[in-house]
Enzyme design. Structure first.
Site, PDB file in Angstrom:
ATOM      1  N   LEU A   1       1.056   3.377 -19.087  1.00  8.44           N
ATOM      2  CA  LEU A   1       1.375   2.084 -18.490  1.00  8.44           C
ATOM      3  C   LEU A   1       0.063   1.324 -18.328  1.00  8.44           C
ATOM      4  O   LEU A   1      -0.985   1.924 -18.077  1.00  8.44           O
ATOM      5  CB  LEU A   1       2.033   2.261 -17.114  1.00  8.44           C
ATOM      6  N   ASP A   2       0.129  -0.004 -18.450  1.00  7.48           N
ATOM      7  CA  ASP A   2      -1.060  -0.824 -18.217  1.00  7.48           C
ATOM      8  C   ASP A   2      -1.612  -0.569 -16.815  1.00  7.48           C
ATOM      9  O   ASP A   2      -0.870  -0.199 -15.900  1.00  7.48           O
ATOM     10  CB  ASP A   2      -0.720  -2.309 -18.343  1.00  7.48           C
ATOM     11  N   GLN A   3      -2.900  -0.792 -16.647  1.00  4.49           N
ATOM     12  CA  GLN A   3      -3.566  -0.540 -15.367  1.00  4.49           C
ATOM     13  C   GLN A   3      -2.874  -1.259 -14.208  1.00  4.49           C
ATOM     14  O   GLN A   3      -2.743  -0.708 -13.113  1.00  4.49           O
ATOM     15  CB  GLN A   3      -5.023  -0.991 -15.454  1.00  4.49           C
TER      16      GLN A   3
ATOM     17  N   THR B   1       0.289  -2.265 -14.084  1.00  6.84           N
ATOM     18  CA  THR B   1       1.725  -1.989 -14.024  1.00  6.84           C
ATOM     19  C   THR B   1       1.940  -0.742 -13.179  1.00  6.84           C
ATOM     20  O   THR B   1       1.218   0.241 -13.317  1.00  6.84           O
ATOM     21  CB  THR B   1       2.302  -1.768 -15.438  1.00  6.84           C
TER      22      THR B   1
END
Length: 296
Positions: free
Chosen positions: A138-140, A142
């Protein structure tokens, strides 16, 4: 030597199926692991070693034994970091589903790096002589549900289940404006942004097909809460797609830089997990973070 064993009962065999076909197509075990099981006679049917072309039927019992020599990377080189205790939503002998906090990276990018979700999981699992394995990311910025493997035998199967969208992931996001129509599909290719290496762009450099479904759950005067599901898994896909229709995610530092909210309000909310080898389905939900509740 470490080993990982599975006792399985054959099911969903409606036509004559060989043992090889069942392992490869039903259980999604890669060919190189099937070769290792066969060569070393570590696959048994009803307590006997049988050829791979042997026909199996519902109710037969299969015993699989994997050893660390079967895997090119039986342990990932993660530095354990116990500074943050993982918020575990689900755990069994093979995997964790962890509630990733906003602001932490999923995995380290440099040797020796710490303070990422996988470092925290490595410290937690080391207590029982186990290790963390990355499955997806997951993106940082998110938050929400993410799968972490506990042994190398489940990694290729989980990666395949994610890639083929057999494991479903649903997200929630607050976006600017009122989306109309309230349900729809965004089908726009995504490539690299030539002006900013951190970003992606619709029809950018080397574009790949990308498709997202959305459904508005609720609205305020100026914002919409949307549920999102992915047909493809491109980097920043949800962020780029929503920005491309004029409804960027609240707090997105790259695609909505004028947003007044501190946190990016994108959350991995629901995961339909398929457990490797057993192939049963479990639905796991991640509670909304405080930033979502405050915004509401």
């Amino acid at each position: 030597m470490q080993k990982w064993e599975y006792e399985l009962k054959v099911s969903h065999v409606n036509k004559e199926t060989s043992l090889r076909e069942y392992l490869q197509k039903r259980l999604l075990i890669p060919k190189h692991l099937i070769f290792a099981l066969r060569t070393n006679e570590r696959v048994l049917v009803n307590n006997k070693y049988l050829p791979m072309n042997f026909a199996i039927k519902d109710g037969d019992e299969i015993h699989l034994t994997f050893i660390d020599d079967d895997f090119s990377l039986p342990v990932q080189n993660l530095v354990p970091d116990d500074s943050v205790k993982p918020d575990i939503l689900y755990e069994d002998a093979d995997l964790l589903v962890v509630n990733k906090p906003h602001g932490f990276k999923t995995h380290p990018n440099q040797p020796g790096e710490t303070n990422t979700l996988l470092n925290f999981c490595e410290a937690y699992l080391n207590k029982t002589n186990q290790h963390a394995f990355m499955i997806h990311r997951l993106d940082q910025f998110t938050s929400g549900a993410i799968i972490v493997g506990k042994n190398p035998a489940v990694v290729p199967i989980l990666v395949r289940l994610i890639k083929d969208k057999i494991i479903h992931r649903n997200y929630l996001a607050w976006v600017d404006g009122i989306i109309t129509p309230p349900t729809g599909t965004i089908d726009k290719p995504i490539g690299f942004d030539p002006d900013d290496k951190r970003k992606r762009k619709i029809n950018g450099v080397k574009p790949l097909q990308a498709k997202t479904d959305y459904m508005v759950q609720s609205t305020t005067a100026d914002h919409s809460l949307v549920e999102l599901s992915l047909h493809t898994g491109r980097t920043h896909q949800l962020r780029v797609h929503l920005a491309s229709i004029g409804h960027p995610i609240v707090g997105d530092p790259l695609y909505n830089p004028n947003s007044v909210n501190d946190d990016m309000l994108l959350h991995s909310w629901k995961l339909t997990l398929i457990r490797p080898y057993y192939m049963d389905e479990i639905e796991i939900k991640s509670p909304l973070p405080d930033s979502f509740k405050k915004f509401m």
